[in-house]
Design an enzyme around this catalytic site. Structure first.
Site, PDB file in Angstrom:
ATOM      1  N   TYR A 142      39.447  28.064  46.310  1.00 35.48           N
ATOM      2  CA  TYR A 142      38.536  28.926  47.063  1.00 35.48           C
ATOM      3  C   TYR A 142      37.773  28.159  48.139  1.00 35.48           C
ATOM      4  O   TYR A 142      37.329  28.741  49.117  1.00 35.48           O
ATOM      5  CB  TYR A 142      37.509  29.564  46.126  1.00 35.48           C
ATOM      6  CG  TYR A 142      37.930  30.852  45.476  1.00 35.48           C
ATOM      7  CD1 TYR A 142      39.089  30.919  44.720  1.00 35.48           C
ATOM      8  CD2 TYR A 142      37.154  31.997  45.604  1.00 35.48           C
ATOM      9  CE1 TYR A 142      39.456  32.096  44.105  1.00 35.48           C
ATOM     10  CE2 TYR A 142      37.514  33.182  44.988  1.00 35.48           C
ATOM     11  CZ  TYR A 142      38.664  33.226  44.240  1.00 35.48           C
ATOM     12  OH  TYR A 142      39.017  34.399  43.639  1.00 35.48           O
ATOM     13  N   LYS A 191      47.632  24.483  35.052  1.00 35.88           N
ATOM     14  CA  LYS A 191      49.049  24.543  35.426  1.00 35.88           C
ATOM     15  C   LYS A 191      49.495  23.103  35.651  1.00 35.88           C
ATOM     16  O   LYS A 191      49.981  22.731  36.737  1.00 35.88           O
ATOM     17  CB  LYS A 191      49.215  25.432  36.667  1.00 35.88           C
ATOM     18  CG  LYS A 191      50.647  25.703  37.069  1.00 35.88           C
ATOM     19  CD  LYS A 191      51.376  26.680  36.175  1.00 35.88           C
ATOM     20  CE  LYS A 191      52.832  26.797  36.568  1.00 35.88           C
ATOM     21  NZ  LYS A 191      53.638  27.605  35.624  1.00 35.88           N
ATOM     22  N   ASP A 224      50.301  30.599  32.917  1.00 31.15           N
ATOM     23  CA  ASP A 224      51.262  31.704  32.809  1.00 31.15           C
ATOM     24  C   ASP A 224      51.405  32.168  31.365  1.00 31.15           C
ATOM     25  O   ASP A 224      51.450  33.377  31.088  1.00 31.15           O
ATOM     26  CB  ASP A 224      52.617  31.362  33.450  1.00 31.15           C
ATOM     27  CG  ASP A 224      53.142  29.997  33.046  1.00 31.15           C
ATOM     28  OD1 ASP A 224      52.416  29.247  32.360  1.00 31.15           O
ATOM     29  OD2 ASP A 224      54.282  29.675  33.413  1.00 31.15           O
ATOM     30  N   ASP A 248      39.508  33.742  38.007  1.00 34.19           N
ATOM     31  CA  ASP A 248      39.418  35.035  38.701  1.00 34.19           C
ATOM     32  C   ASP A 248      40.469  35.995  38.143  1.00 34.19           C
ATOM     33  O   ASP A 248      40.174  37.130  37.781  1.00 34.19           O
ATOM     34  CB  ASP A 248      39.624  34.821  40.204  1.00 34.19           C
ATOM     35  CG  ASP A 248      39.584  36.127  40.982  1.00 34.19           C
ATOM     36  OD1 ASP A 248      38.686  36.936  40.701  1.00 34.19           O
ATOM     37  OD2 ASP A 248      40.461  36.335  41.847  1.00 34.19           O
ATOM     38  N   ASP A 252      40.012  39.243  35.110  1.00 35.91           N
ATOM     39  CA  ASP A 252      40.355  40.642  35.413  1.00 35.91           C
ATOM     40  C   ASP A 252      41.342  41.169  34.371  1.00 35.91           C
ATOM     41  O   ASP A 252      41.236  42.308  33.912  1.00 35.91           O
ATOM     42  CB  ASP A 252      40.963  40.777  36.814  1.00 35.91           C
ATOM     43  CG  ASP A 252      39.948  41.273  37.839  1.00 35.91           C
ATOM     44  OD1 ASP A 252      38.740  41.054  37.617  1.00 35.91           O
ATOM     45  OD2 ASP A 252      40.361  41.873  38.853  1.00 35.91           O
TER      46      ASP A 252
HETATM   47  C1  IPM Z   1      35.139  38.038  41.442  1.00 38.36           C
HETATM   48  C2  IPM Z   1      35.674  38.637  42.719  1.00 38.36           C
HETATM   49  C3  IPM Z   1      35.394  37.670  43.849  1.00 38.36           C
HETATM   50  C4  IPM Z   1      36.144  36.394  43.564  1.00 38.36           C
HETATM   51  C5  IPM Z   1      35.734  38.203  45.255  1.00 38.36           C
HETATM   52  C6  IPM Z   1      35.079  39.530  45.527  1.00 38.36           C
HETATM   53  C7  IPM Z   1      35.381  37.199  46.322  1.00 38.36           C
HETATM   54  O1  IPM Z   1      37.015  38.945  42.600  1.00 38.36           O
HETATM   55  O2  IPM Z   1      33.923  37.783  41.371  1.00 38.36           O
HETATM   56  O3  IPM Z   1      35.920  37.829  40.519  1.00 38.36           O
HETATM   57  O4  IPM Z   1      37.341  36.277  43.845  1.00 38.36           O
HETATM   58  O5  IPM Z   1      35.523  35.476  43.031  1.00 38.36           O
HETATM   59 MG    MG Z   2      37.769  38.690  40.636  1.00 39.95          MG
END
Ligand code: IPM
Ligand code: MG
Length: 357
Positions: A142, A191, A224, A248, A252
């Site tokens: 990032y 990884k 993975d 990240d 999710d």
């Molecule tokens: C998160 C989001 C952010 C990230 C985005 C919105 C920049 O997906 O907080 O997980 O990738 O960190």
């Molecule tokens: Mg995110």
């Protein structure tokens, strides 16, 4: 009695609706426990681009740094999605993390017995899942060198993952310390079979765990296969520590285990100084302004703020148990009602406030 200055960053989409409700809960808990919480609002994200041409105005950074803690709603939306735009709302979020030195992002994934059937996975797989993710937040791909070049008339783009030894040490230490107060197990995800920064990560993590946390269980999983294990045996994981991008993606994925993104809070903390607290879900532009967003993730983020930044464990627990009782009583916003009756953002918050007494 504690006096605390709390900065509210409502942001975009449903952000303003849910932050307003979480602020009500914060003020109520302050009153109940005799604290003096002062809330102050600032701009971030798309709304800040619209008003100042900058997703992270200097005044917002200054206010956040001078505060005791920050509560953020969400940033972004289709209005600011043009890939050729000079700046994006997300840059505001990345910028505030960096400016405040928030290198650790804590994302607890807990299941609520009443909501397990809303999970896309079977009850017997998800029930009892309780994972605490530590995602590295101010390094990795990032923030490494990135850009575009043209070689022999062909345009290229690149982003680079960079991790230093101290960056890995500090996040692993936080994760391992947290595991001591939980089930005593850390899983580091990388990884290392392909990426050099992952090999450094694995080396440093193993050393820190062996030398400083010999009492904490430790294992390593490739990212993975972790994607697979998370949905086949999520109960086996306690604390998971990983890089910015892997964290990240995996969080999710993991957020689907409990059944709704609308329930999950997160905390971003640094070595010292204020932390930043936010729901895991995004700005949900499709339901913005309708008054139906689930405020519970943001309310639970406020509880994390009390726990980690203001050191008020009883106050945090009071909120968390109020939320559990509200769910047990059958109250549901649209995202978790599974076709049954649902209540609004405000009424859900009213119910939490009633439970708080
Ligand atoms: C998160 C989001 C952010 C990230 C985005 C919105 C920049 O997906 O907080 O997980 O990738 O960190
Ligand atoms: Mg995110």
């Amino acid at each position: 009695m504690v006096k605390a200055k709390i900065v509210l960053l409502p942001g975009d989409g449903i952000g303003p609706e849910i932050v307003a409700q979480a602020a009500r809960v914060l003020l109520a808990i302050g009153q109940k426990f005799g604290h003096d919480f002062q809330c102050e609002e600032h701009l971030i994200g798309g709304i800040a681009i619209d008003t100042h041409g900058d997703p992270l105005p200097a005044a917002t950074i200054a206010a956040c740094k001078a505060s005791d803690a920050v509560l953020l709603g969400a940033v972004g939306g289709p209005k600011w999605d043009d890939p050729t735009a000079k700046t994006r709302p997300e840059a505001g979020l990345l910028g505030i993390r960096k400016a405040m030195g928030l290198f650790a992002n804590l994302r607890p994934i807990q299941t609520y017995p009443e909501l397990v059937d809303a999970s896309p996975l079977k009850r017997e797989i998800v029930e009892g899942t309780d994972i605490l993710f530590f995602r590295e937040l101010t390094g990795g791909i990032y923030f490494g060198p990135s850009g575009r070049t043209t070689k022999n008339g062909i345009e290229e783009a690149y982003a680079t993952e960079v991790y230093s030894v101290p960056e890995v040490e500090r996040i692993v230490r936080l994760a391992a310390a947290a595991a001591r107060n939980r089930r005593g197990r850390v899983t580091s995800v990388d990884k290392a079979n392909v990426l050099e920064p992952s090999r450094l990560w694995r080396q440093v993590a193993a050393r820190v765990m062996k030398n400083e946390f010999p009492d904490v269980g430790y294992d390593v999983v490739l990212v993975d296969s972790m994607a697979m294990h998370l949905i086949s045996r999520p109960r086996d994981f306690d604390v998971v520590v990983t890089s910015n991008m892997f964290g990240d993606i995996l969080t999710d994925e993991a957020s689907m285990l409990p059944g709704s993104l609308g329930m999950l809070p997160s905390a971003s903390i640094g070595a010292d100084g204020p932390g930043l607290y936010e729901p895991i879900h995004g700005s949900a532009p499709d339901i913005a302004g309708k008054g139906i967003a689930n405020p519970l993730a943001t309310i639970l983020a406020a509880a994390m703020m009390l726990r980690y930044s203001l050191r008020q464990e009883s106050e945090a627990l009071a909120i968390e148990s109020a939320v559990k009782r509200v769910l047990a009583s059958g109250a549901r916003t649209q995202d978790i009602c599974r076709g049954g009756p649902s209540i609004s953002t405000i009424v859900m918050t009213d119910r939490v406030l009633q439970e708080l007494g």
